[in-house]
Design a protein around this motif. Sequence first.
Motif, mmCIF file in Angstrom:
data_model
loop_
_atom_site.group_PDB
_atom_site.id
_atom_site.type_symbol
_atom_site.label_atom_id
_atom_site.label_comp_id
_atom_site.label_asym_id
_atom_site.label_seq_id
_atom_site.Cartn_x
_atom_site.Cartn_y
_atom_site.Cartn_z
ATOM 1 N N ASP A 79 10.102 6.282 1.999
ATOM 2 C CA ASP A 79 9.851 5.409 0.856
ATOM 3 C C ASP A 79 8.496 4.744 1.070
ATOM 4 O O ASP A 79 8.390 3.667 1.649
ATOM 5 N N TYR A 80 7.432 5.431 0.628
ATOM 6 C CA TYR A 80 6.077 4.955 0.879
ATOM 7 C C TYR A 80 5.744 3.671 0.119
ATOM 8 O O TYR A 80 5.010 2.829 0.622
ATOM 9 N N ALA A 81 6.302 3.535 -1.088
ATOM 10 C CA ALA A 81 6.036 2.316 -1.871
ATOM 11 C C ALA A 81 6.601 1.098 -1.145
ATOM 12 O O ALA A 81 5.960 0.046 -1.061
ATOM 13 N N GLU A 82 7.801 1.264 -0.594
ATOM 14 C CA GLU A 82 8.434 0.168 0.154
ATOM 15 C C GLU A 82 7.671 -0.076 1.462
ATOM 16 O O GLU A 82 7.459 -1.226 1.861
ATOM 17 N N ALA A 83 7.224 0.998 2.098
ATOM 18 C CA ALA A 83 6.423 0.867 3.322
ATOM 19 C C ALA A 83 5.152 0.070 3.014
ATOM 20 O O ALA A 83 4.798 -0.858 3.749
ATOM 21 N N ALA A 84 4.496 0.413 1.911
ATOM 22 C CA ALA A 84 3.252 -0.271 1.511
ATOM 23 C C ALA A 84 3.510 -1.755 1.280
ATOM 24 O O ALA A 84 2.690 -2.608 1.654
ATOM 25 N N ARG A 85 4.647 -2.065 0.670
ATOM 26 C CA ARG A 85 4.996 -3.460 0.385
ATOM 27 C C ARG A 85 5.106 -4.259 1.684
ATOM 28 O O ARG A 85 4.569 -5.364 1.794
ATOM 29 N N TRP A 86 5.773 -3.698 2.695
ATOM 30 C CA TRP A 86 5.948 -4.413 3.959
ATOM 31 C C TRP A 86 4.665 -4.428 4.781
ATOM 32 O O TRP A 86 4.363 -5.435 5.423
ATOM 33 N N PHE A 87 3.906 -3.320 4.735
ATOM 34 C CA PHE A 87 2.620 -3.312 5.442
ATOM 35 C C PHE A 87 1.700 -4.391 4.858
ATOM 36 O O PHE A 87 1.009 -5.086 5.587
ATOM 37 N N MET A 88 1.716 -4.512 3.520
ATOM 38 C CA MET A 88 0.871 -5.514 2.858
ATOM 39 C C MET A 88 1.255 -6.917 3.302
ATOM 40 O O MET A 88 0.393 -7.753 3.600
ATOM 41 N N LYS A 89 2.560 -7.167 3.365
ATOM 42 C CA LYS A 89 3.047 -8.495 3.773
ATOM 43 C C LYS A 89 2.532 -8.842 5.175
ATOM 44 O O LYS A 89 2.055 -9.949 5.425
ATOM 45 N N TYR A 106 -3.465 3.956 1.473
ATOM 46 C CA TYR A 106 -4.480 3.972 0.398
ATOM 47 C C TYR A 106 -5.335 5.237 0.476
ATOM 48 O O TYR A 106 -5.685 5.823 -0.552
ATOM 49 N N GLN A 107 -5.662 5.672 1.674
ATOM 50 C CA GLN A 107 -6.483 6.875 1.836
ATOM 51 C C GLN A 107 -5.754 8.110 1.320
ATOM 52 O O GLN A 107 -6.352 8.983 0.694
ATOM 53 N N THR A 108 -4.440 8.181 1.573
ATOM 54 C CA THR A 108 -3.655 9.361 1.198
ATOM 55 C C THR A 108 -2.971 9.218 -0.167
ATOM 56 O O THR A 108 -2.418 10.194 -0.677
ATOM 57 N N GLY A 109 -2.995 7.997 -0.720
ATOM 58 C CA GLY A 109 -2.353 7.774 -2.024
ATOM 59 C C GLY A 109 -0.842 7.857 -1.958
ATOM 60 O O GLY A 109 -0.178 8.290 -2.894
ATOM 61 N N ARG A 110 -0.270 7.432 -0.830
ATOM 62 C CA ARG A 110 1.192 7.433 -0.681
ATOM 63 C C ARG A 110 1.730 6.033 -0.935
ATOM 64 O O ARG A 110 1.414 5.109 -0.196
ATOM 65 N N GLY A 111 2.529 5.892 -1.980
ATOM 66 C CA GLY A 111 3.153 4.603 -2.281
ATOM 67 C C GLY A 111 2.233 3.615 -2.972
ATOM 68 O O GLY A 111 2.662 2.561 -3.415
ATOM 69 N N VAL A 112 0.944 3.969 -3.052
ATOM 70 C CA VAL A 112 -0.075 3.134 -3.719
ATOM 71 C C VAL A 112 -1.057 4.080 -4.396
ATOM 72 O O VAL A 112 -1.107 5.268 -4.074
ATOM 73 N N ALA A 113 -1.847 3.539 -5.317
ATOM 74 C CA ALA A 113 -2.877 4.365 -5.954
ATOM 75 C C ALA A 113 -3.953 4.696 -4.923
ATOM 76 O O ALA A 113 -4.406 3.811 -4.195
ATOM 77 N N LYS A 114 -4.328 5.957 -4.838
ATOM 78 C CA LYS A 114 -5.331 6.405 -3.863
ATOM 79 C C LYS A 114 -6.652 5.672 -4.096
ATOM 80 O O LYS A 114 -7.135 5.604 -5.223
ATOM 81 N N SER A 115 -7.174 5.086 -3.035
ATOM 82 C CA SER A 115 -8.434 4.346 -3.150
ATOM 83 C C SER A 115 -9.118 4.291 -1.789
ATOM 84 O O SER A 115 -8.643 3.623 -0.873
ATOM 85 N N TYR A 116 -10.244 5.008 -1.676
ATOM 86 C CA TYR A 116 -10.989 5.006 -0.421
ATOM 87 C C TYR A 116 -11.562 3.629 -0.120
ATOM 88 O O TYR A 116 -11.615 3.203 1.030
ATOM 89 N N SER A 117 -11.981 2.912 -1.174
ATOM 90 C CA SER A 117 -12.570 1.589 -0.927
ATOM 91 C C SER A 117 -11.511 0.610 -0.408
ATOM 92 O O SER A 117 -11.789 -0.189 0.488
ATOM 93 N N GLU A 118 -10.282 0.694 -0.939
ATOM 94 C CA GLU A 118 -9.191 -0.150 -0.428
ATOM 95 C C GLU A 118 -8.841 0.252 1.005
ATOM 96 O O GLU A 118 -8.618 -0.603 1.861
ATOM 97 N N ALA A 119 -8.791 1.570 1.250
ATOM 98 C CA ALA A 119 -8.492 2.071 2.596
ATOM 99 C C ALA A 119 -9.511 1.510 3.580
ATOM 100 O O ALA A 119 -9.157 0.990 4.641
#
Length: 201
Positions: A79-89, A106-119
């Motif tokens: 569950d990448y979206a949930e992983a992203a939520r906890w990583f963000m926290k 962010y680099q791979t676009g898993r669970g979040v919109a792909k964005s190199y600048s965010e990565a």
Amino acid sequence: GLGAVTDLAAAVSFYKKAAAHGSARAERSLGRLYEGGLGVTQDFAEAVKWYSRAAADGDAEGAYRLGLRCEAGDGGPADYAEAARWFMKAALQDHAGAQDSLGYLYQTGRGVAKSYSEALKWYRKAAEQGDAGAQLRLSLAYSEGRGTVKDEEEAFRWIKKAAEQGNADAEGILGAMYYAGSGTAENPSEAARWFRQAAMH
């Protein structure tokens, strides 16, 4: 030996008492014990339960570990979206491992919109805290001009930091950069030294 097993059982008992009083650190520690099967039967669901409690109590390491469990999927789908939520926290609390992991999502676009600048933003935060994996990824981004302008000197600076921490991939890349004179002066003896270092892993 037997003493260590007894100590672990005592640790489990201690952490359970502390967790009952709402200690986030104890909750996280219980999660680690269940995840590793230390002093208890390995139980990922139980690990997730304790990491969730620790994360809810504001523990960055608990949130990070919960993110890793979501990313792993534990036998089910990740569950990448949930992983992203906890990583963000955790990342917002300056947890370097979570910042690096979030950058990778962010680099791979898993669970979040792909964005190199965010990565890159999250890699840089982790790299500045000394995370070798993030330093390696930041170096590669500068080397390839991904999410940023291509900058061989910056690539060299970050790969050197990662290599000096014993990251085997970084050691090999640093050797290649010294050999080619990429981002630094050509230096065959330094190249050989780092290639030897990488080969020792």
